[in-house]
Design a protein around this motif. Sequence first.
Motif, PDB file in Angstrom:
ATOM      1  N   ALA A   1       0.839  -1.206   0.000  1.00 41.60           N
ATOM      2  CA  ALA A   1       0.000   0.000   0.000  1.00 41.60           C
ATOM      3  C   ALA A   1       0.869   1.249   0.000  1.00 41.60           C
ATOM      4  O   ALA A   1       0.553   2.240  -0.669  1.00 41.60           O
ATOM      5  N   CYS A   2       1.960   1.195   0.730  1.00 42.58           N
ATOM      6  CA  CYS A   2       2.870   2.339   0.793  1.00 42.58           C
ATOM      7  C   CYS A   2       3.482   2.610  -0.594  1.00 42.58           C
ATOM      8  O   CYS A   2       3.555   3.763  -1.030  1.00 42.58           O
ATOM      9  N   LEU A   3       3.900   1.561  -1.288  1.00 48.03           N
ATOM     10  CA  LEU A   3       4.444   1.744  -2.642  1.00 48.03           C
ATOM     11  C   LEU A   3       3.376   2.253  -3.601  1.00 48.03           C
ATOM     12  O   LEU A   3       3.666   3.089  -4.464  1.00 48.03           O
ATOM     13  N   THR A   4       2.166   1.767  -3.458  1.00 48.45           N
ATOM     14  CA  THR A   4       1.068   2.238  -4.308  1.00 48.45           C
ATOM     15  C   THR A   4       0.853   3.736  -4.104  1.00 48.45           C
ATOM     16  O   THR A   4       0.690   4.492  -5.074  1.00 48.45           O
ATOM     17  N   ARG A   5       0.878   4.155  -2.855  1.00 50.47           N
ATOM     18  CA  ARG A   5       0.727   5.590  -2.552  1.00 50.47           C
ATOM     19  C   ARG A   5       1.902   6.392  -3.098  1.00 50.47           C
ATOM     20  O   ARG A   5       1.717   7.515  -3.581  1.00 50.47           O
TER      21      ARG A   5
ATOM     22  N   GLN B   1       3.933  11.970  -1.067  1.00 46.27           N
ATOM     23  CA  GLN B   1       5.240  12.123  -0.442  1.00 46.27           C
ATOM     24  C   GLN B   1       5.255  11.630   0.999  1.00 46.27           C
ATOM     25  O   GLN B   1       6.278  11.151   1.488  1.00 46.27           O
ATOM     26  N   GLN B   2       4.133  11.737   1.670  1.00 42.03           N
ATOM     27  CA  GLN B   2       4.053  11.244   3.044  1.00 42.03           C
ATOM     28  C   GLN B   2       4.284   9.732   3.096  1.00 42.03           C
ATOM     29  O   GLN B   2       4.887   9.221   4.033  1.00 42.03           O
ATOM     30  N   ALA B   3       3.823   9.026   2.084  1.00 40.86           N
ATOM     31  CA  ALA B   3       4.018   7.579   2.029  1.00 40.86           C
ATOM     32  C   ALA B   3       5.510   7.249   1.939  1.00 40.86           C
ATOM     33  O   ALA B   3       5.984   6.309   2.589  1.00 40.86           O
ATOM     34  N   LEU B   4       6.242   8.040   1.163  1.00 44.15           N
ATOM     35  CA  LEU B   4       7.688   7.827   1.072  1.00 44.15           C
ATOM     36  C   LEU B   4       8.346   8.085   2.423  1.00 44.15           C
ATOM     37  O   LEU B   4       9.229   7.337   2.846  1.00 44.15           O
ATOM     38  N   ARG B   5       7.895   9.104   3.110  1.00 43.61           N
ATOM     39  CA  ARG B   5       8.441   9.432   4.432  1.00 43.61           C
ATOM     40  C   ARG B   5       8.179   8.293   5.432  1.00 43.61           C
ATOM     41  O   ARG B   5       9.063   7.900   6.195  1.00 43.61           O
ATOM     42  N   VAL B   6       6.973   7.762   5.392  1.00 46.29           N
ATOM     43  CA  VAL B   6       6.613   6.649   6.277  1.00 46.29           C
ATOM     44  C   VAL B   6       7.489   5.433   5.950  1.00 46.29           C
ATOM     45  O   VAL B   6       8.000   4.761   6.853  1.00 46.29           O
ATOM     46  N   LEU B   7       7.669   5.169   4.675  1.00 45.57           N
ATOM     47  CA  LEU B   7       8.504   4.059   4.245  1.00 45.57           C
ATOM     48  C   LEU B   7       9.953   4.269   4.698  1.00 45.57           C
ATOM     49  O   LEU B   7      10.603   3.346   5.194  1.00 45.57           O
ATOM     50  N   TYR B   8      10.432   5.482   4.562  1.00 43.77           N
ATOM     51  CA  TYR B   8      11.789   5.814   5.010  1.00 43.77           C
ATOM     52  C   TYR B   8      11.934   5.575   6.512  1.00 43.77           C
ATOM     53  O   TYR B   8      12.897   4.960   6.962  1.00 43.77           O
TER      54      TYR B   8
ATOM     55  N   VAL C   1      21.575   4.569   0.238  1.00 39.82           N
ATOM     56  CA  VAL C   1      20.199   4.534   0.752  1.00 39.82           C
ATOM     57  C   VAL C   1      19.425   5.754   0.255  1.00 39.82           C
ATOM     58  O   VAL C   1      18.262   5.641  -0.154  1.00 39.82           O
ATOM     59  N   HIS C   2      20.079   6.897   0.235  1.00 37.37           N
ATOM     60  CA  HIS C   2      19.433   8.114  -0.302  1.00 37.37           C
ATOM     61  C   HIS C   2      19.030   7.881  -1.763  1.00 37.37           C
ATOM     62  O   HIS C   2      17.889   8.148  -2.162  1.00 37.37           O
ATOM     63  N   ASP C   3      19.977   7.373  -2.558  1.00 40.67           N
ATOM     64  CA  ASP C   3      19.692   7.097  -3.965  1.00 40.67           C
ATOM     65  C   ASP C   3      18.609   6.027  -4.109  1.00 40.67           C
ATOM     66  O   ASP C   3      17.772   6.100  -5.026  1.00 40.67           O
ATOM     67  N   ALA C   4      18.610   5.051  -3.207  1.00 39.35           N
ATOM     68  CA  ALA C   4      17.593   4.007  -3.262  1.00 39.35           C
ATOM     69  C   ALA C   4      16.198   4.588  -3.063  1.00 39.35           C
ATOM     70  O   ALA C   4      15.260   4.222  -3.775  1.00 39.35           O
ATOM     71  N   PHE C   5      16.057   5.494  -2.103  1.00 39.88           N
ATOM     72  CA  PHE C   5      14.730   6.074  -1.877  1.00 39.88           C
ATOM     73  C   PHE C   5      14.300   6.966  -3.043  1.00 39.88           C
ATOM     74  O   PHE C   5      13.108   7.017  -3.373  1.00 39.88           O
ATOM     75  N   ILE C   6      15.237   7.610  -3.694  1.00 30.77           N
ATOM     76  CA  ILE C   6      14.896   8.376  -4.904  1.00 30.77           C
ATOM     77  C   ILE C   6      14.394   7.416  -5.980  1.00 30.77           C
ATOM     78  O   ILE C   6      13.381   7.672  -6.639  1.00 30.77           O
ATOM     79  N   LYS C   7      15.097   6.295  -6.131  1.00 34.31           N
ATOM     80  CA  LYS C   7      14.697   5.303  -7.137  1.00 34.31           C
ATOM     81  C   LYS C   7      13.364   4.655  -6.765  1.00 34.31           C
ATOM     82  O   LYS C   7      12.517   4.408  -7.632  1.00 34.31           O
ATOM     83  N   ILE C   8      13.177   4.360  -5.480  1.00 34.77           N
ATOM     84  CA  ILE C   8      11.907   3.783  -5.023  1.00 34.77           C
ATOM     85  C   ILE C   8      10.770   4.738  -5.345  1.00 34.77           C
ATOM     86  O   ILE C   8       9.715   4.329  -5.847  1.00 34.77           O
ATOM     87  N   TRP C   9      10.966   6.004  -5.076  1.00 33.35           N
ATOM     88  CA  TRP C   9       9.954   7.027  -5.356  1.00 33.35           C
ATOM     89  C   TRP C   9       9.661   7.090  -6.856  1.00 33.35           C
ATOM     90  O   TRP C   9       8.508   7.062  -7.278  1.00 33.35           O
ATOM     91  N   ALA C  10      10.728   7.140  -7.653  1.00 35.33           N
ATOM     92  CA  ALA C  10      10.564   7.313  -9.104  1.00 35.33           C
ATOM     93  C   ALA C  10      10.010   6.063  -9.781  1.00 35.33           C
ATOM     94  O   ALA C  10       9.335   6.168 -10.807  1.00 35.33           O
ATOM     95  N   ARG C  11      10.271   4.884  -9.218  1.00 42.28           N
ATOM     96  CA  ARG C  11       9.898   3.648  -9.893  1.00 42.28           C
ATOM     97  C   ARG C  11       8.876   2.827  -9.118  1.00 42.28           C
ATOM     98  O   ARG C  11       8.685   1.645  -9.392  1.00 42.28           O
ATOM     99  N   ALA C  12       8.218   3.427  -8.151  1.00 43.67           N
ATOM    100  CA  ALA C  12       7.234   2.694  -7.340  1.00 43.67           C
ATOM    101  C   ALA C  12       6.163   2.054  -8.206  1.00 43.67           C
ATOM    102  O   ALA C  12       5.671   0.962  -7.897  1.00 43.67           O
ATOM    103  N   ASN C  13       5.831   2.706  -9.306  1.00 42.44           N
ATOM    104  CA  ASN C  13       4.797   2.145 -10.192  1.00 42.44           C
ATOM    105  C   ASN C  13       5.265   0.899 -10.935  1.00 42.44           C
ATOM    106  O   ASN C  13       4.462   0.172 -11.504  1.00 42.44           O
TER     107      ASN C  13
ATOM    108  N   PHE D   1      14.241  -3.735  -0.683  1.00 40.73           N
ATOM    109  CA  PHE D   1      15.584  -4.190  -0.332  1.00 40.73           C
ATOM    110  C   PHE D   1      16.392  -4.506  -1.580  1.00 40.73           C
ATOM    111  O   PHE D   1      17.594  -4.255  -1.634  1.00 40.73           O
ATOM    112  N   SER D   2      15.732  -5.040  -2.599  1.00 33.90           N
ATOM    113  CA  SER D   2      16.402  -5.367  -3.850  1.00 33.90           C
ATOM    114  C   SER D   2      16.935  -4.108  -4.528  1.00 33.90           C
ATOM    115  O   SER D   2      18.055  -4.100  -5.050  1.00 33.90           O
ATOM    116  N   VAL D   3      16.157  -3.043  -4.531  1.00 37.69           N
ATOM    117  CA  VAL D   3      16.601  -1.772  -5.120  1.00 37.69           C
ATOM    118  C   VAL D   3      17.883  -1.313  -4.428  1.00 37.69           C
ATOM    119  O   VAL D   3      18.868  -0.955  -5.078  1.00 37.69           O
TER     120      VAL D   3
END
Length: 184
Positions: A12-16, A22-29, A54-66, A80-82
């Motif tokens: 659900a967090c990735l879907t958001r 952006q709050q979903a990314l913060r919660v995930l972080y 880890v910073h780059d991973a969260f940018i990638k997670i945000w950009a590629r969550a879909n 974790f794979s990212v």
Amino acid sequence: MSLPEPTFDYEACLTRCAQGDQQALRVLYDQESARLLGVAKRIVGDNALAEDIVHDAFIKIWARANSYDSSRGSARGWIFSVTRHLALNFIRDNANHALADELDHESMADQASPGIADSFEYRARSGRIYTCLEQLEPARRNCILHAYVDGYSHAQIAQKLGTPLGTVKAWIKRSLLALRECMG
């Protein structure tokens, strides 16, 4: 009597995140950054580099969550794979740069290693890790390189080498201990 902690819903967090929340990314972080930092640090061996990864991973997670596909694995596993792939790419890229620098200084003929019978070409002259890797049996060295450079799972390595999964796991475990002792 305490209530059990609610299960975190990674999917659900990735879907958001995919929807731009952006709050979903913060919660995930907040939920996973410390563990992801541990994963990255284990791979790259440096806290500052691990923080960057880890910073780059969260940018990638945000950009590629879909692009997350639940049919291919868990959302947490994907996160974790990212991170793991970014860390492994960093190691591989730096090894390639070190090799390119070394090749600039010496001719190809001087660097030929005709005695190496395994499937990896690496240079034993460029750092302590290579010296330690050279001390491993070729099959065990290949397991380590497949796992930490190519990013293969233990099962993929077992299939590629035609070796039982338990043997591959044991080789990797013992080889990591030998590398740790050698690098000590």
